[in-house]
Design an enzyme around this catalytic site. Structure first.
Site, PDB file in Angstrom:
ATOM      1  N   GLY A  10     -15.214  29.406  45.382  1.00  0.00           N
ATOM      2  CA  GLY A  10     -15.481  30.837  45.288  1.00  0.00           C
ATOM      3  C   GLY A  10     -15.161  31.593  46.565  1.00  0.00           C
ATOM      4  O   GLY A  10     -15.983  32.359  47.067  1.00  0.00           O
ATOM      5  N   GLY A  14     -16.523  37.852  49.456  1.00  0.00           N
ATOM      6  CA  GLY A  14     -17.932  37.671  49.753  1.00  0.00           C
ATOM      7  C   GLY A  14     -18.273  36.521  50.674  1.00  0.00           C
ATOM      8  O   GLY A  14     -17.556  36.234  51.641  1.00  0.00           O
ATOM      9  N   GLY A  16     -18.226  33.324  50.203  1.00  0.00           N
ATOM     10  CA  GLY A  16     -17.267  32.231  50.204  1.00  0.00           C
ATOM     11  C   GLY A  16     -16.113  32.486  51.146  1.00  0.00           C
ATOM     12  O   GLY A  16     -15.699  31.600  51.904  1.00  0.00           O
ATOM     13  N   SER A 140     -29.752  31.288  45.957  1.00  0.00           N
ATOM     14  CA  SER A 140     -30.198  32.673  46.045  1.00  0.00           C
ATOM     15  C   SER A 140     -31.710  32.650  46.174  1.00  0.00           C
ATOM     16  O   SER A 140     -32.348  31.668  45.780  1.00  0.00           O
ATOM     17  CB  SER A 140     -29.800  33.426  44.771  1.00  0.00           C
ATOM     18  OG  SER A 140     -30.476  34.667  44.665  1.00  0.00           O
ATOM     19  N   TYR A 153     -29.454  34.347  35.081  1.00  0.00           N
ATOM     20  CA  TYR A 153     -29.012  34.038  36.439  1.00  0.00           C
ATOM     21  C   TYR A 153     -30.073  33.220  37.179  1.00  0.00           C
ATOM     22  O   TYR A 153     -29.769  32.193  37.790  1.00  0.00           O
ATOM     23  CB  TYR A 153     -28.710  35.331  37.188  1.00  0.00           C
ATOM     24  CG  TYR A 153     -28.299  35.140  38.624  1.00  0.00           C
ATOM     25  CD1 TYR A 153     -27.020  34.711  38.951  1.00  0.00           C
ATOM     26  CD2 TYR A 153     -29.194  35.404  39.661  1.00  0.00           C
ATOM     27  CE1 TYR A 153     -26.635  34.537  40.274  1.00  0.00           C
ATOM     28  CE2 TYR A 153     -28.818  35.236  40.978  1.00  0.00           C
ATOM     29  CZ  TYR A 153     -27.545  34.804  41.288  1.00  0.00           C
ATOM     30  OH  TYR A 153     -27.183  34.635  42.607  1.00  0.00           O
TER      31      TYR A 153
END
Length: 282
Positions: A10, A14, A16, A140, A153
């Site tokens: 990823g 962002g 990544g 997260s 999520y």
């Protein structure tokens, strides 16, 4: 000793992208993967600007495709002779509540955020055992605290945290360290990539519309406040987890994230979290 090699998922934007550049700056040969390599321009420009273009190698990897995962890991080991770390960063957000979206949406979110992590970790482990490497997974604070309109999520991130917490002592017995990195609000493309049509979402929310509007207001405030980090700030603990001699299981990327997670970890009956989350809907 040859340069250590890390595979990061990823990396088109962002955290990544920032982690890939920072890992290369720390001297790692960085295999920066993404599902669509036509989106690599931002990464290659950032690597060139940082003077580390020679240490960043872009490869295609779709974490939801087991053949793609196997092919990528096999290529990396064949080309470099070893794999010293994996950073599971690829993820997909989704906003909605279960009554109003089908099970297909839940499965899509789980495929990217959970099963993709499991698949890459499973495939990489034999090589990480050989190198005495480590698995770093970006989760997260939503992997610790369930948040309104993020049921799918948070479920996926909870699953990742449980998987990694259970795996950690087993992996450690064969010389592989495991850690999860928990960002809070990050001002990055992730929020845009959720692809929300807020007016349509609110129009279709029915009885949930007032609560959803309150949640949207809260998120807008959070991502515009001092608590939101840049991608580079959130990526710094990821690279520290790569380079430090030992790594804890759970790492928060900011003081705000530590305080937020601490509420849950000390909340035995769940009342403190529920009070906080209810406040987000007003």
């Amino acid at each position: 000793m040859s340069t250590k090699t890390v595979l990061i998922t990823g990396t088109s934007s962002g955290i990544g992208l920032a982690a890939a550049v920072a890992a290369a700056r720390a001297g790692w040969h960085t295999v920066a993967t993404m599902r669509d390599t036509s989106r690599a321009d931002a990464l290659t420009k950032a690597a060139a600007a940082a003077g580390v273009a020679d240490l960043v190698q872009v490869k295609r990897l779709d974490v939801t495709d087991s053949d793609s995962v196997t092919a990528c890991v096999t290529e990396v080991v064949a080309e470099h002779g070893h794999l010293d770390a994996v950073v599971n960063n690829a993820g997909a957000g989704f906003v909605g509540t279960i009554e109003q979206h089908g099970m297909e949406k839940v499965r899509d979110v789980m495929e990217v955020n959970f099963f993709g992590v499991v698949e890459l970790t499973r495939t990489a482990l034999p090589h990480l055992r050989a190198s005495g490497g480590r698995v770093i997974t970006v989760t997260s604070v939503g992997g610790v605290v369930g948040q309104p309109f993020n049921e799918s999520y948070c479920a996926a991130k909870f699953a990742v945290e449980g998987f990694m917490e259970a795996l950690a002592p087993v992996a450690a017995s064969v010389g592989v360290q495991v850690a999860v990195v928990e960002p809070g609000a990050v001002s990055s493309e992730f929020v845009n990539n959720v692809g929300l049509d807020l007016p349509a979402l609110l129009a279709e929310a029915g009885p949930y519309a007032p609560a959803l509007q309150g949640y949207v207001n809260h998120v807008r405030k959070s991502y515009g406040s001092h608590s939101a980090q840049t991608s580079e700030q959130a990526a710094a603990p990821v690279v520290e987890a790569l380079t430090s001699e030992t790594v804890p299981l759970r790492i928060q990327t900011s003081g705000w994230a530590r305080d937020f997670v601490a509420v849950k970890l000390g909340d035995l009956d769940g009342s403190a979290v529920q009070t906080t989350m209810t406040g987000w809907l007003r």
